[in-house]
Scaffold this motif. Structure first.
Motif, mmCIF file in Angstrom:
data_model
loop_
_atom_site.group_PDB
_atom_site.id
_atom_site.type_symbol
_atom_site.label_atom_id
_atom_site.label_comp_id
_atom_site.label_asym_id
_atom_site.label_seq_id
_atom_site.Cartn_x
_atom_site.Cartn_y
_atom_site.Cartn_z
ATOM 1 N N VAL A 17 0.845 -1.190 0.000
ATOM 2 C CA VAL A 17 0.000 0.000 0.000
ATOM 3 C C VAL A 17 0.883 1.243 0.000
ATOM 4 O O VAL A 17 1.890 1.296 0.700
ATOM 5 C CB VAL A 17 -0.993 0.070 1.185
ATOM 6 C CG1 VAL A 17 -2.010 -1.051 1.099
ATOM 7 C CG2 VAL A 17 -0.304 0.060 2.516
ATOM 8 N N ARG A 19 1.237 4.714 1.264
ATOM 9 C CA ARG A 19 0.620 5.357 2.437
ATOM 10 C C ARG A 19 1.661 6.231 3.107
ATOM 11 O O ARG A 19 2.794 5.790 3.325
ATOM 12 C CB ARG A 19 0.157 4.246 3.385
ATOM 13 C CG ARG A 19 -0.270 4.700 4.754
ATOM 14 C CD ARG A 19 -0.925 3.537 5.484
ATOM 15 N NE ARG A 19 -1.195 3.873 6.867
ATOM 16 C CZ ARG A 19 -1.933 3.130 7.686
ATOM 17 N NH1 ARG A 19 -2.453 1.997 7.273
ATOM 18 N NH2 ARG A 19 -2.152 3.508 8.926
ATOM 19 N N ILE A 42 -9.851 5.415 5.665
ATOM 20 C CA ILE A 42 -9.430 4.189 4.966
ATOM 21 C C ILE A 42 -8.323 3.480 5.751
ATOM 22 O O ILE A 42 -8.353 2.257 5.931
ATOM 23 C CB ILE A 42 -8.915 4.519 3.550
ATOM 24 C CG1 ILE A 42 -10.040 5.060 2.667
ATOM 25 C CG2 ILE A 42 -8.278 3.290 2.904
ATOM 26 C CD1 ILE A 42 -9.559 5.608 1.331
ATOM 27 N N TRP A 43 -7.346 4.246 6.198
ATOM 28 C CA TRP A 43 -6.211 3.625 6.881
ATOM 29 C C TRP A 43 -6.665 2.871 8.131
ATOM 30 O O TRP A 43 -6.164 1.795 8.446
ATOM 31 C CB TRP A 43 -5.175 4.704 7.270
ATOM 32 C CG TRP A 43 -4.466 5.310 6.089
ATOM 33 C CD1 TRP A 43 -4.509 4.870 4.799
ATOM 34 C CD2 TRP A 43 -3.623 6.471 6.088
ATOM 35 N NE1 TRP A 43 -3.726 5.696 4.005
ATOM 36 C CE2 TRP A 43 -3.176 6.673 4.758
ATOM 37 C CE3 TRP A 43 -3.202 7.354 7.082
ATOM 38 C CZ2 TRP A 43 -2.325 7.727 4.400
ATOM 39 C CZ3 TRP A 43 -2.357 8.400 6.734
ATOM 40 C CH2 TRP A 43 -1.915 8.590 5.400
ATOM 41 N N LEU A 46 -8.258 -0.283 7.039
ATOM 42 C CA LEU A 46 -7.213 -1.166 6.501
ATOM 43 C C LEU A 46 -6.443 -1.841 7.630
ATOM 44 O O LEU A 46 -6.152 -3.035 7.574
ATOM 45 C CB LEU A 46 -6.261 -0.351 5.623
ATOM 46 C CG LEU A 46 -5.118 -1.141 5.001
ATOM 47 C CD1 LEU A 46 -5.630 -1.959 3.819
ATOM 48 C CD2 LEU A 46 -3.994 -0.221 4.553
ATOM 49 N N ASP A 47 -6.125 -1.079 8.676
ATOM 50 C CA ASP A 47 -5.354 -1.642 9.787
ATOM 51 C C ASP A 47 -6.116 -2.785 10.447
ATOM 52 O O ASP A 47 -5.527 -3.787 10.849
ATOM 53 C CB ASP A 47 -5.013 -0.558 10.813
ATOM 54 C CG ASP A 47 -3.931 0.397 10.287
ATOM 55 O OD1 ASP A 47 -3.223 0.014 9.343
ATOM 56 O OD2 ASP A 47 -3.819 1.520 10.817
ATOM 57 N N TRP A 49 -8.370 -4.714 8.933
ATOM 58 C CA TRP A 49 -8.463 -5.821 7.970
ATOM 59 C C TRP A 49 -7.117 -6.510 7.769
ATOM 60 O O TRP A 49 -7.042 -7.724 7.603
ATOM 61 C CB TRP A 49 -8.971 -5.264 6.633
ATOM 62 C CG TRP A 49 -9.036 -6.297 5.556
ATOM 63 C CD1 TRP A 49 -9.994 -7.258 5.403
ATOM 64 C CD2 TRP A 49 -8.106 -6.482 4.484
ATOM 65 N NE1 TRP A 49 -9.718 -8.030 4.301
ATOM 66 C CE2 TRP A 49 -8.567 -7.574 3.726
ATOM 67 C CE3 TRP A 49 -6.934 -5.820 4.095
ATOM 68 C CZ2 TRP A 49 -7.888 -8.028 2.594
ATOM 69 C CZ3 TRP A 49 -6.265 -6.274 2.974
ATOM 70 C CH2 TRP A 49 -6.742 -7.363 2.238
ATOM 71 N N ALA A 50 -6.047 -5.713 7.787
ATOM 72 C CA ALA A 50 -4.749 -6.222 7.357
ATOM 73 C C ALA A 50 -3.965 -6.907 8.461
ATOM 74 O O ALA A 50 -2.904 -7.473 8.183
ATOM 75 C CB ALA A 50 -3.921 -5.080 6.778
ATOM 76 N N VAL A 314 -11.803 -1.777 1.535
ATOM 77 C CA VAL A 314 -11.530 -3.101 2.109
ATOM 78 C C VAL A 314 -12.229 -4.186 1.289
ATOM 79 O O VAL A 314 -11.647 -5.245 1.002
ATOM 80 C CB VAL A 314 -11.958 -3.143 3.590
ATOM 81 C CG1 VAL A 314 -11.974 -4.575 4.112
ATOM 82 C CG2 VAL A 314 -11.016 -2.273 4.427
ATOM 83 N N LEU A 317 -10.231 -4.915 -1.773
ATOM 84 C CA LEU A 317 -9.049 -5.713 -1.431
ATOM 85 C C LEU A 317 -9.430 -7.173 -1.174
ATOM 86 O O LEU A 317 -8.726 -8.088 -1.608
ATOM 87 C CB LEU A 317 -8.349 -5.122 -0.202
ATOM 88 C CG LEU A 317 -7.468 -3.905 -0.479
ATOM 89 C CD1 LEU A 317 -7.164 -3.155 0.822
ATOM 90 C CD2 LEU A 317 -6.161 -4.324 -1.157
#
Ligand SMILES: [Zn+2]
Length: 362
Positions: A17, A19, A42-43, A46-47, A49-50, A314, A317
């Motif tokens: 990503v 970022r 978004i971040w 993302l954190d 989910w990731a 998300v 992704l």
């Protein structure tokens, strides 16, 4: 009796990503929908989910003048850099800049090039540019529509310079990607396909806009009517984008991922939702796996409802990571044509007519 292959420990997908905190420093003087909170939203998602996945961060990296000039006119680049150096103001009534915009705009383009090259070299399974400002309205010679430099076009041009001959750009932002179209209008090495709402800003993107000269047939537009949703987009990918990709055989797939086509977006008018974006991610994964050795990268464009934006990134992704090409089936857009908007089906048929001469058998 067959032997089932059971993998108890899945190999983590390596996701890159783009970022960086510098993308938050591009700030309008007053309220503007294209605002830093888009990225922090978004971040955060993302954190969540990731966690546990192999996510690699690519920081901002200032694109060089030479990198910019592969996609943009040299005089425009010099002028844009000079204007950005003034500190703050507007390129057009929609497109502001602030003291942090120069670092953000250059850093977005350079960071995207770096992530795309990592995908090209096979070091990542997929990448997502989570940067601001967005890029797809910036033409060869002008900043417009919240966009300063055209990140996806600059990246495609960088990949061309690395020797790639065929790049597919699919643009699903609610707005037509006029800048990307302009930059590759006569170029047969970049197949540009845009699904967008029409009539809507910036007004271009008709079925009959198909490129020029050697690039004739390499620009493909579907202007969908108000209220078009997951089902029509799924059909459009199946009837148009996948068959085009089967003929063009892209070596890499780039996606202008705008989320202003979400049904809850304040600047939109389409009816897509998270299931639709997951389906689009999965379909792009399938195309990339079939033709491009899996090489796939997304570039953030629009999307102005903070919650819908974060959950839809998300979802994309999720689709692109595990998608239909890898045994899963992403939901979103099932349903027969009888339930679809007749006007959307007409537009799709018109686009197929406009490019059939170039792409036999569509
Ligand atoms: Zn947009």
């Amino acid at each position: 009796m067959g032997v089932a292959r059971v993998s108890t420990v899945a190999k983590p997908t390596r996701i890159g990503v783009v970022r960086d905190e510098v993308f938050l420093d591009h700030e309008a003087p007053g309220y503007h929908p294209e605002r830093p909170e888009r990225l922090t939203s978004i971040w955060r998602a993302l954190d969540g989910w990731a966690a546990g996945k192999g996510v690699v961060t690519f920081p901002a990296r200032a694109a060089t003048t030479a990198e910019l000039e592969r996609a943009h006119d040299g005089r425009f680049v010099r002028r844009a850099l000079e204007i950005l150096g003034r500190g703050s103001g507007y390129f057009d009534p929609d497109t502001y800049f602030s003291p942090g915009s120069l670092a953000a705009a250059l850093g977005a383009a350079g960071g995207c090039i770096d992530a795309a090259n990592a995908v090209r070299r096979g070091e990542l399974e997929l990448a997502f540019g989570l940067h601001r400002p967005p890029g797809h309205h910036a033409t060869r010679a002008a900043s417009m529509g919240f966009c300063i430099f055209n990140n996806i076009a600059i990246t495609a041009a960088a990949l061309r310079a690395e020797g790639l001959e065929r790049i597919l750009i699919f643009d699903f932002d609610v707005h037509h990607g006029n800048g990307t179209q302009d930059i590759f209008w006569s170029d047969p090495h970049v197949l540009f396909v845009s699904f967008h709402l029409w009539p809507h800003y910036p007004g271009s993107g008709q079925c009959e806009e198909t490129g020029m000269g050697e690039g004739e047939g390499y620009t493909v537009n579907v202007p969908f009517p108000h209220g078009t949703g997951n089902a029509e987009y799924r059909l459009g990918v199946d009837r148009l984008v996948e068959p085009l990709a089967d003929r063009f055989r892209p070596e890499m797939v780039l996606v202008s991922a705008g989320y202003d086509g979400h049904r809850d977006d304040p600047l939109g008018g389409l009816a897509l939702d998270e299931d639709g974006f997951r389906m689009l991610g999965a379909r792009m994964r399938r195309i990339a796996d079939r033709h491009a050795g899996g090489k796939l990268m997304f570039f953030l464009e629009g999307g102005y409802n903070l919650d819908a934006l974060a959950s839809s990134v998300v979802a994309t992704l999720e689709g692109a990571e595990g998608g239909e090409g890898r045994g899963g089936e992403a939901r979103g857009g099932e349903g027969g044509e009888e339930e679809m908007q007749p006007r959307a089906l007409q537009m799709l048929a018109r686009t197929l007519d406009a490019v059939r001469g170039k792409w036999g058998g569509l």
